[in-house]
Design a protein around this motif. Sequence first.
Motif, PDB file in Angstrom:
ATOM      1  N   GLU A 110      34.679  35.262   9.992  1.00 33.78           N
ATOM      2  CA  GLU A 110      34.744  36.057  10.407  1.00 33.78           C
ATOM      3  C   GLU A 110      35.039  37.898  10.007  1.00 33.78           C
ATOM      4  O   GLU A 110      35.071  37.669   8.523  1.00 33.78           O
ATOM      5  CB  GLU A 110      36.130  36.041  10.552  1.00 33.78           C
ATOM      6  N   SER A 111      34.318  38.356  10.111  1.00 33.55           N
ATOM      7  CA  SER A 111      34.424  40.387   9.761  1.00 33.55           C
ATOM      8  C   SER A 111      35.408  41.208  10.000  1.00 33.55           C
ATOM      9  O   SER A 111      35.208  40.928  11.795  1.00 33.55           O
ATOM     10  CB  SER A 111      33.100  40.567   9.917  1.00 33.55           C
ATOM     11  N   TYR A 112      35.984  42.290   9.953  1.00 34.94           N
ATOM     12  CA  TYR A 112      36.614  42.635  10.166  1.00 34.94           C
ATOM     13  C   TYR A 112      36.969  44.008   9.188  1.00 34.94           C
ATOM     14  O   TYR A 112      36.454  43.892   8.476  1.00 34.94           O
ATOM     15  CB  TYR A 112      38.254  42.258  10.717  1.00 34.94           C
ATOM     16  N   THR A 113      37.584  45.549  10.150  1.00 35.91           N
ATOM     17  CA  THR A 113      37.755  46.374   9.271  1.00 35.91           C
ATOM     18  C   THR A 113      39.263  46.087   8.714  1.00 35.91           C
ATOM     19  O   THR A 113      40.400  46.029   9.900  1.00 35.91           O
ATOM     20  CB  THR A 113      37.392  47.753   9.711  1.00 35.91           C
ATOM     21  N   ASN A 114      39.380  46.560   7.404  1.00 27.47           N
ATOM     22  CA  ASN A 114      41.168  45.946   6.812  1.00 27.47           C
ATOM     23  C   ASN A 114      41.434  48.170   8.014  1.00 27.47           C
ATOM     24  O   ASN A 114      40.907  49.353   7.698  1.00 27.47           O
ATOM     25  CB  ASN A 114      41.351  45.697   5.923  1.00 27.47           C
ATOM     26  N   LYS A 115      42.878  47.999   7.305  1.00 30.68           N
ATOM     27  CA  LYS A 115      43.363  49.578   7.540  1.00 30.68           C
ATOM     28  C   LYS A 115      43.015  50.486   6.626  1.00 30.68           C
ATOM     29  O   LYS A 115      42.863  52.112   7.061  1.00 30.68           O
ATOM     30  CB  LYS A 115      45.026  49.831   6.768  1.00 30.68           C
ATOM     31  N   SER A 116      41.893  50.589   5.335  1.00 28.40           N
ATOM     32  CA  SER A 116      41.810  51.162   3.923  1.00 28.40           C
ATOM     33  C   SER A 116      40.707  51.620   4.847  1.00 28.40           C
ATOM     34  O   SER A 116      39.593  52.367   4.387  1.00 28.40           O
ATOM     35  CB  SER A 116      41.860  50.547   2.903  1.00 28.40           C
TER      36      SER A 116
ATOM     37  N   THR B 139      35.631  34.078   5.497  1.00 30.09           N
ATOM     38  CA  THR B 139      34.983  32.491   5.361  1.00 30.09           C
ATOM     39  C   THR B 139      35.510  31.150   5.286  1.00 30.09           C
ATOM     40  O   THR B 139      36.659  30.922   4.494  1.00 30.09           O
ATOM     41  CB  THR B 139      34.092  32.619   4.360  1.00 30.09           C
ATOM     42  N   GLU B 140      35.387  30.300   6.153  1.00 30.48           N
ATOM     43  CA  GLU B 140      36.458  29.156   5.886  1.00 30.48           C
ATOM     44  C   GLU B 140      35.294  28.055   6.212  1.00 30.48           C
ATOM     45  O   GLU B 140      34.197  28.335   7.029  1.00 30.48           O
ATOM     46  CB  GLU B 140      36.860  29.078   8.187  1.00 30.48           C
TER      47      GLU B 140
ATOM     48  N   GLY C  48      28.527  27.905  12.882  1.00 33.07           N
ATOM     49  CA  GLY C  48      28.138  28.151  11.657  1.00 33.07           C
ATOM     50  C   GLY C  48      27.475  27.447  10.334  1.00 33.07           C
ATOM     51  O   GLY C  48      26.122  27.073  11.265  1.00 33.07           O
ATOM     52  N   ASN C  49      27.084  28.278   8.700  1.00 36.81           N
ATOM     53  CA  ASN C  49      25.959  27.733   8.518  1.00 36.81           C
ATOM     54  C   ASN C  49      26.506  26.440   6.971  1.00 36.81           C
ATOM     55  O   ASN C  49      27.477  26.375   6.612  1.00 36.81           O
ATOM     56  CB  ASN C  49      25.791  28.830   7.881  1.00 36.81           C
ATOM     57  N   LEU C  50      25.492  25.340   7.341  1.00 30.45           N
ATOM     58  CA  LEU C  50      25.626  24.440   5.867  1.00 30.45           C
ATOM     59  C   LEU C  50      26.284  24.289   4.789  1.00 30.45           C
ATOM     60  O   LEU C  50      24.762  25.022   4.262  1.00 30.45           O
ATOM     61  CB  LEU C  50      24.552  22.737   6.519  1.00 30.45           C
TER      62      LEU C  50
END
Length: 156
Positions: free
Chosen positions: A38-44, A51-52, A12-14
């Motif tokens: 984390e990147s993802y594509t939703n149902k739309s 981001t955590e 990760g990044n500081l």
Amino acid sequence: MAGSVNKVILIGNLGSDPEVRYLESGSAVAKFNIATTESYTNKSGERVDNTEWHRIELWEGLAKVAEKYLKKGNQVYIEGRIRTDSWTDKEGQQRTGVTIRANSMTLLGGPAGGGSESSGQGYSQPSAPRANQSPRSSDPIPPSLAAGNDDDDLPF
């Protein structure tokens, strides 16, 4: 099952420069937050970024490396273990928080799109020193791993 494992691996990044303090005993402690996304594509069909934020704690040699080389936006690889801490805040409320106590760190470079990126340099927390023996400092960076531009005084 005869045992258990408490191991965390993060890249990760500081979010800010490390906060480093020295205890009365002379031990160094560094704390900072890193963001993982984390990147993802939703149902739309829309791209969603989740981001955590993770609180990282480094001790001794790793803390000194962080103090010298880490800056806001740097990307790091962290290995460590999860610790849950409890405390009472100023208002008397009981609080809990999760911290990653790192025992290994690799510097992966600057922020995305930044200038010169490093090839990466790893640092590990040495095992606990024996009585009356000071912890060893981190090994110097081998010239074969040194990268970076001439404008930067960082050896990696």
